[in-house]
Design an enzyme around this catalytic site. Sequence first.
Site, PDB file in Angstrom:
ATOM      1  NE  ARG A 121      -1.202 -24.468  -3.507  1.00 32.16           N
ATOM      2  CZ  ARG A 121      -1.542 -25.678  -3.957  1.00 32.16           C
ATOM      3  NH1 ARG A 121      -1.775 -25.852  -5.241  1.00 32.16           N
ATOM      4  NH2 ARG A 121      -1.640 -26.676  -3.138  1.00 32.16           N
ATOM      5  CD  GLU A 239      15.166   5.133   8.917  1.00 29.76           C
ATOM      6  OE1 GLU A 239      14.393   6.110   8.966  1.00 29.76           O
ATOM      7  OE2 GLU A 239      15.674   4.605   9.918  1.00 29.76           O
ATOM      8  CG  ASN A 246       0.369   0.903   8.540  1.00 31.44           C
ATOM      9  OD1 ASN A 246      -0.728   0.620   8.077  1.00 31.44           O
ATOM     10  ND2 ASN A 246       1.449   0.195   8.280  1.00 31.44           N
TER      11      ASN A 246
HETATM   12  N1  GLY Z   1      -3.292   1.207   4.100  1.00 33.28           N
HETATM   13  C1  GLY Z   1      -1.983   0.705   4.360  1.00 33.28           C
HETATM   14  C2  GLY Z   1      -1.283   0.149   3.179  1.00 33.28           C
HETATM   15  O1  GLY Z   1      -1.856  -0.001   2.131  1.00 33.28           O
HETATM   16  O2  GLY Z   1      -0.135  -0.168   3.269  1.00 33.28           O
END
Ligand code: GLY
Length: 374
Positions: A121, A239, A246
């Site tokens: 875990r 926002e 990304n």
């Molecule tokens: N490469 C996308 C992030 O780390 O959020």
Amino acid sequence: MEALTVALADRSYPIRIGQEESLASVLEAAGVGDARRSGRRGAAVVDAAVEEHHGATLASALGDLPRLTLRGGESSKDLAHTEQVLDFLSAEGLERSGFLLAIGGGVIGDLAGFAAAVYLRGIDYYQVPTTLLAMVDSSVGGKTGVNLASGKNLVGAFLQPRGVAAWLPFLRTLPEREFAAGMAEVLKYGLLGDSGLFHQLERGGRLHAGAGPLAGIVARCCRRKAEIVAADEQETAREGGRALLNLGHTFAHAIENTAGYGTYLHGEAVAIGLCMAARFAEETGRARAGTADRTTAAVAGHGLPTRLRSPLPTADLLAAMRKDKKVRDRRLRLVLPEDLGVARVVVAGEEEEERLGTLWEEFGAGDHGIGKSG
Ligand code: GLY
Ligand code: NAD
């Protein structure tokens, strides 16, 4: 040595970026020495190419720390390899106090990080990135995970590393194509929020492992990522926030999934994704005129593809986009540049989603409507 921090209260951690220093001293500065001296049991997962090229350096920096060597490349980023890492940790007798070093590119970092997140875990881990892409992006921020046949990064966990040790001399053995792939993520940082970096990349020539500005560029990207992660660790901001990282990736993941993992390097797919995002933003009136041409020129200038190398079925690319983790209420959410250095998350309207099919074809897709998702 560059010293940065990802500020997350009691889970804050250091990023150390060394060029002149030894690997051992960069590991020490990132906290690995303390973990080892504490008497806790540790282990490392090492990318096979890194073991091959830097085995003696690793042996001298890591001593008798048990190492599991795995091949890099997207085909290793799956549940079968996760099980292999978990079996290794268990065979080495790591307890919950144990720690793991992930020494490799983004694939070993994401895979070993995921194993660390689920073994007993969760145990501590340290990121030791050895590709440019991993140094500027994947080693920071605690996103771990693997792919399913049905989609990229569909299984994973957030677990922040305890430290990041980036030793630039690793990059001297990185193939040119892999170095260029890392530049796609560097260009991404410029486009999404650092116009100064974008202009530097636009004006300067292609970089290489020994280039003078490289350490500064790696630190600049890590600083930007550290700020974004500190402000929106699990990508929940309404926002902007972490979702901005990304930029280009909804297109990129569709390419990787449809072409088959490994056909395009992740960075190559991101490069095409950046060009597509900029073109879509400009054509839908969201980006300033010239954004797409300048993005495409910068991407090409750093030795990266700007369109598909050979046609892929448009229907499959669109279906893969709809599996993106950013889809909400069945609406596609895309990160789009508004200008060079300013990006925003937008929800694509219904008619805009139709426009995406044409966009894919402009970027080299084909066989509209014919594909495995049929
Ligand atoms: N490469 C996308 C992030 O780390 O959020
Ligand atoms: P990779 O890990 O497959 O490494 C690329 C290639 O370089 C591999 O063949 C590897 O064996 C080799 N290699 C690694 N270091 C080397 C060195 N120093 N010398 C010679 N060869 C070396 O790929 P990558 O581009 O580093 O990472 C891509 C992965 O990162 C993708 O799976 C992507 O999804 C993931 N990623 C994750 C995040 C995140 O936030 N977790 C962010 C961006 C990308």
